[in-house]
Design an enzyme around this catalytic site. Structure first.
Site, PDB file in Angstrom:
ATOM      1  N   HIS A   1       2.492 -11.447  14.253  1.00  0.00           N
ATOM      2  CA  HIS A   1       3.544 -11.937  15.151  1.00  0.00           C
ATOM      3  C   HIS A   1       3.295 -13.381  15.603  1.00  0.00           C
ATOM      4  O   HIS A   1       4.165 -13.996  16.219  1.00  0.00           O
ATOM      5  CB  HIS A   1       3.630 -11.017  16.366  1.00  0.00           C
TER       6      HIS A   1
ATOM      7  N   THR B   1       0.852  -1.190   0.000  1.00  0.00           N
ATOM      8  CA  THR B   1       0.000   0.000   0.000  1.00  0.00           C
ATOM      9  C   THR B   1       0.888   1.239   0.000  1.00  0.00           C
ATOM     10  O   THR B   1       1.922   1.273   0.670  1.00  0.00           O
ATOM     11  CB  THR B   1      -0.937   0.008   1.229  1.00  0.00           C
TER      12      THR B   1
END
Length: 332
Positions: free
Chosen positions: A303, A251
């Site tokens: 994560h 993006t």
């Protein structure tokens, strides 16, 4: 701020404040000081303390100032009977009218509703974390400056930054394949293909058309594909299959002037790269301070399956490839 007592105007009849008048009574030092500061005759105040002592609250009630508990002032045009052991408070009798503010009701489109659900799912599901780095864009800008005219003449499309970053992301994904994966219940699905989502802003919100097999496309093919999907996204002509199945997303908030951001994952993907605006900044090169066109980049990742060290090295690899276009041609 303390409000002032009502002062009669000469051309208007005086307003009588309903205060019971009693003989002089003892008052606390704080009450006396408060009365003096506000030009209030303390002898006219009915005390609520022991033995009729005038307290701070009694004075505050008369001048309309909240003390230890809020007071609701009352103003009367005619005298009102005194209330035993209670102070009577003062205020204006002007009516309170609520102002009407202009508003516009906008129905949420189906696309926007879908975007809302997807983004909230990403926040609720993934353990998102973001790491940052910065890139010296000098080398890429030099290539574009030298080759843009020939590139456009041969391919009919401009040589933009997105093709460089798409190639760099593919190279980094090959080095760190866990960023090109997906969590599937109790398994990790590591994808061996590179379908890169390119975020496109439209009036109804952000959409992410997918650039299939980006690793097999040339710079010109990437630029043409990006122009095509961006144009059709803004005219509402994208099909649903074109928005599904990406393995990683890029993006570019820099097109709107964003200096830094933390992009949200496009689930079920576990990584998204955020590009930002290019700014000339002083940096140190070989012990000398020089001005370079710099860009901050951000990597948000899940994560749960991507470790911090892996994410940092992925971003460093993107930086290395952008700063060395020759390596980008070979490894991207």
């Amino acid at each position: 701020a303390t409000s002032k007592p009502v002062v009669p105007v000469a051309t208007e009849p005086a307003v009588a404040v309903s205060i019971s008048v009693e003989s002089a009574a003892p008052a606390t030092p704080v009450a006396k000081a408060l009365a003096a500061d506000n030009n209030v005759d303390i002898t006219s105040i009915k005390g609520s303390g022991p033995g009729g002592k005038v307290l701070k609250d009694d004075v505050a009630a008369v001048i309309g100032q909240p003390a230890s508990k809020p007071a609701t002032p009352v103003v009367s045009a005619t005298p009102a009977p005194a209330v035993e052991n209670k102070s009577v408070e003062a205020t204006t009798s002007a009516p309170i009218t609520a102002g009407i503010k202009p508003v516009e009701r906008v129905r949420i489109s189906r696309r926007r509703q879908t975007i809302m659900v997807r983004l909230k799912e990403a926040q609720n599901t993934a353990a998102m974390l973001t790491t940052f780095n910065e890139i010296d864009m000098s080398a890429v800008m030099d290539v574009r400056r030298r080759r843009k005219d020939v590139f456009k003449e041969r391919n009919g499309v401009n040589l933009g930054f997105m093709s460089f970053f798409t190639k760099a992301v593919v190279g980094a994904l090959k080095a760190f394949p866990m960023l090109n994966a997906e969590i599937l219940e109790t398994e990790i699905l590591v994808k061996k293909y590179y379908d890169i989502g390119i975020a496109v802003s439209t009036e109804e919100g952000l959409v992410v058309p997918v650039l299939r097999e980006a690793d097999n496309k040339s710079f010109a093919e990437i630029e043409k594909a990006i122009v095509d999907v961006a144009t059709r996204a803004r005219t509402g002509k994208l099909t649903l299959p074109e928005l599904l199945g990406g393995t990683f997303t890029i993006t570019n908030g820099g097109t709107f002037g964003s200096l830094m951001s933390t992009p949200i994952l496009n689930t079920p993907q576990v990584g998204i790269l955020g590009m930002h605006t290019i700014q000339e900044r002083p940096v140190v090169r070989d012990g000398q301070i020089v001005i370079r066109p710099m860009m901050y980049i951000a990597l948000s990742y899940d994560h749960r399956i991507v470790d911090g060290s892996e994410a940092v090295r992925f971003l460093v690899r993107v930086k290395e490839l952008i700063e060395d276009p020759a390596a980008l041609m070979l490894e991207g």
